[in-house]
Design a protein around this motif. Structure first.
Motif, mmCIF file in Angstrom:
data_model
loop_
_atom_site.group_PDB
_atom_site.id
_atom_site.type_symbol
_atom_site.label_atom_id
_atom_site.label_comp_id
_atom_site.label_asym_id
_atom_site.label_seq_id
_atom_site.Cartn_x
_atom_site.Cartn_y
_atom_site.Cartn_z
ATOM 1 N N SER A 26 0.838 -1.214 0.000
ATOM 2 C CA SER A 26 0.000 0.000 0.000
ATOM 3 C C SER A 26 0.868 1.257 0.000
ATOM 4 O O SER A 26 0.646 2.185 0.786
ATOM 5 C CB SER A 26 -0.933 -0.002 1.211
ATOM 6 O OG SER A 26 -1.747 -1.150 1.219
ATOM 7 N N LEU A 27 1.823 1.282 -0.877
ATOM 8 C CA LEU A 27 2.760 2.398 -0.910
ATOM 9 C C LEU A 27 2.084 3.697 -1.275
ATOM 10 O O LEU A 27 1.133 3.725 -2.075
ATOM 11 C CB LEU A 27 3.900 2.088 -1.877
ATOM 12 C CG LEU A 27 4.949 1.115 -1.320
ATOM 13 C CD1 LEU A 27 5.773 0.497 -2.443
ATOM 14 C CD2 LEU A 27 5.860 1.845 -0.333
ATOM 15 N N LYS A 28 2.597 4.770 -0.684
ATOM 16 C CA LYS A 28 2.074 6.116 -0.893
ATOM 17 C C LYS A 28 3.188 7.004 -1.458
ATOM 18 O O LYS A 28 4.373 6.734 -1.211
ATOM 19 C CB LYS A 28 1.597 6.699 0.437
ATOM 20 C CG LYS A 28 0.559 5.852 1.156
ATOM 21 C CD LYS A 28 0.230 6.451 2.521
ATOM 22 C CE LYS A 28 -0.795 5.599 3.269
ATOM 23 N NZ LYS A 28 -1.116 6.190 4.596
ATOM 24 N N PRO A 29 2.815 8.074 -2.148
ATOM 25 C CA PRO A 29 3.862 8.981 -2.650
ATOM 26 C C PRO A 29 4.778 9.489 -1.542
ATOM 27 O O PRO A 29 5.975 9.700 -1.789
ATOM 28 C CB PRO A 29 3.052 10.119 -3.270
ATOM 29 C CG PRO A 29 1.788 9.452 -3.724
ATOM 30 C CD PRO A 29 1.487 8.435 -2.653
ATOM 31 N N GLU A 30 4.268 9.659 -0.356
ATOM 32 C CA GLU A 30 5.101 10.152 0.752
ATOM 33 C C GLU A 30 6.095 9.110 1.259
ATOM 34 O O GLU A 30 6.945 9.412 2.105
ATOM 35 C CB GLU A 30 4.241 10.653 1.918
ATOM 36 C CG GLU A 30 3.182 9.683 2.393
ATOM 37 C CD GLU A 30 1.818 9.965 1.781
ATOM 38 O OE1 GLU A 30 1.746 10.234 0.554
ATOM 39 O OE2 GLU A 30 0.819 9.881 2.531
ATOM 40 N N ASP A 31 6.021 7.877 0.748
ATOM 41 C CA ASP A 31 7.030 6.869 1.066
ATOM 42 C C ASP A 31 8.264 6.995 0.166
ATOM 43 O O ASP A 31 9.255 6.279 0.380
ATOM 44 C CB ASP A 31 6.451 5.460 0.908
ATOM 45 C CG ASP A 31 5.355 5.146 1.904
ATOM 46 O OD1 ASP A 31 4.345 4.533 1.491
ATOM 47 O OD2 ASP A 31 5.500 5.503 3.085
ATOM 48 N N THR A 32 8.195 7.878 -0.815
ATOM 49 C CA THR A 32 9.341 8.095 -1.693
ATOM 50 C C THR A 32 10.545 8.550 -0.881
ATOM 51 O O THR A 32 10.470 9.515 -0.123
ATOM 52 C CB THR A 32 9.006 9.138 -2.763
ATOM 53 O OG1 THR A 32 7.984 8.610 -3.618
ATOM 54 C CG2 THR A 32 10.232 9.487 -3.591
ATOM 55 N N ALA A 33 11.658 7.834 -1.030
ATOM 56 C CA ALA A 33 12.852 8.123 -0.240
ATOM 57 C C ALA A 33 13.972 7.183 -0.669
ATOM 58 O O ALA A 33 13.739 6.210 -1.391
ATOM 59 C CB ALA A 33 12.579 7.926 1.245
ATOM 60 N N VAL A 34 15.152 7.500 -0.180
ATOM 61 C CA VAL A 34 16.244 6.525 -0.216
ATOM 62 C C VAL A 34 16.155 5.719 1.073
ATOM 63 O O VAL A 34 16.114 6.302 2.163
ATOM 64 C CB VAL A 34 17.614 7.206 -0.337
ATOM 65 C CG1 VAL A 34 18.725 6.151 -0.325
ATOM 66 C CG2 VAL A 34 17.693 8.033 -1.608
ATOM 67 N N TYR A 35 16.112 4.408 0.941
ATOM 68 C CA TYR A 35 15.988 3.521 2.089
ATOM 69 C C TYR A 35 17.334 2.898 2.414
ATOM 70 O O TYR A 35 18.025 2.388 1.522
ATOM 71 C CB TYR A 35 14.955 2.442 1.807
ATOM 72 C CG TYR A 35 13.538 2.937 1.896
ATOM 73 C CD1 TYR A 35 13.010 3.787 0.921
ATOM 74 C CD2 TYR A 35 12.717 2.601 2.973
ATOM 75 C CE1 TYR A 35 11.721 4.279 1.021
ATOM 76 C CE2 TYR A 35 11.424 3.079 3.071
ATOM 77 C CZ TYR A 35 10.934 3.924 2.088
ATOM 78 O OH TYR A 35 9.643 4.406 2.186
ATOM 79 N N TYR A 36 17.680 2.946 3.689
ATOM 80 C CA TYR A 36 18.959 2.433 4.165
ATOM 81 C C TYR A 36 18.723 1.333 5.201
ATOM 82 O O TYR A 36 17.859 1.476 6.068
ATOM 83 C CB TYR A 36 19.766 3.531 4.842
ATOM 84 C CG TYR A 36 20.084 4.717 3.971
ATOM 85 C CD1 TYR A 36 19.206 5.798 3.880
ATOM 86 C CD2 TYR A 36 21.271 4.775 3.249
ATOM 87 C CE1 TYR A 36 19.494 6.895 3.082
ATOM 88 C CE2 TYR A 36 21.576 5.872 2.454
ATOM 89 C CZ TYR A 36 20.676 6.923 2.381
ATOM 90 O OH TYR A 36 20.973 8.013 1.593
ATOM 91 N N CYS A 37 19.508 0.288 5.130
ATOM 92 C CA CYS A 37 19.509 -0.644 6.249
ATOM 93 C C CYS A 37 20.703 -0.323 7.139
ATOM 94 O O CYS A 37 21.702 0.265 6.681
ATOM 95 C CB CYS A 37 19.534 -2.092 5.796
ATOM 96 S SG CYS A 37 21.037 -2.636 4.985
ATOM 97 N N ALA A 38 20.559 -0.681 8.395
ATOM 98 C CA ALA A 38 21.583 -0.367 9.382
ATOM 99 C C ALA A 38 21.679 -1.493 10.389
ATOM 100 O O ALA A 38 20.689 -2.179 10.679
ATOM 101 C CB ALA A 38 21.257 0.942 10.086
#
Length: 118
Positions: free
Chosen positions: A85-97
């Motif tokens: 259920s992705l939303k435009p506001e989920d747009t980002a660079v995703y990092y794991c840590a």
């Protein structure tokens, strides 16, 4: 030294799904906690989800609860982030840590871009 490599990002329409993966090098993956963070354009990096070393404990930021699921496969040295259920506001660079011998997340991947179109 542990290295983290993310994959699985891409372009998806709103309402769609993606699964991110983060592969870790080294033999001690099953001894440390993992997390996903993201950074949207013009915003600070924010926490998304956490999973304990055993996978028995998870928690999420409020904005993704019920839509995202973090999991791990210690046999494959990999942590996942299933995003529905992705939303435009989920747009980002995703990092794991990873949290290795520290009270903070001190090992980071290079990031993978997720773009959600409206």
């Amino acid at each position: 030294q542990v290295q983290l490599v993310e994959s699985g990002g891409g372009l998806v329409q709103a309402g769609g799904s993606l699964r991110l993966s983060c592969a870790a090098s080294g033999r001690t993956f099953n001894t440390y906690n993992m997390a996903w963070f993201r950074r949207s354009p013009g915003k600070e990096r924010e926490f998304v989800a956490h999973i304990s070393w055993s996978g028995s404990s998870t928690y999420y930021t409020d904005s993704v609860k019920g839509r995202f699921t973090i999991s791990r496969d210690n046999a494959k040295n990999t942590v996942y982030l299933q995003m529905n259920s992705l939303k435009p506001e989920d747009t980002a660079v995703y990092y794991c840590a990873a949290n290795i011998g520290s009270t903070v997340y001190n090992v980071w991947g290079q990031g993978t871009q997720v773009t959600v179109s409206s």
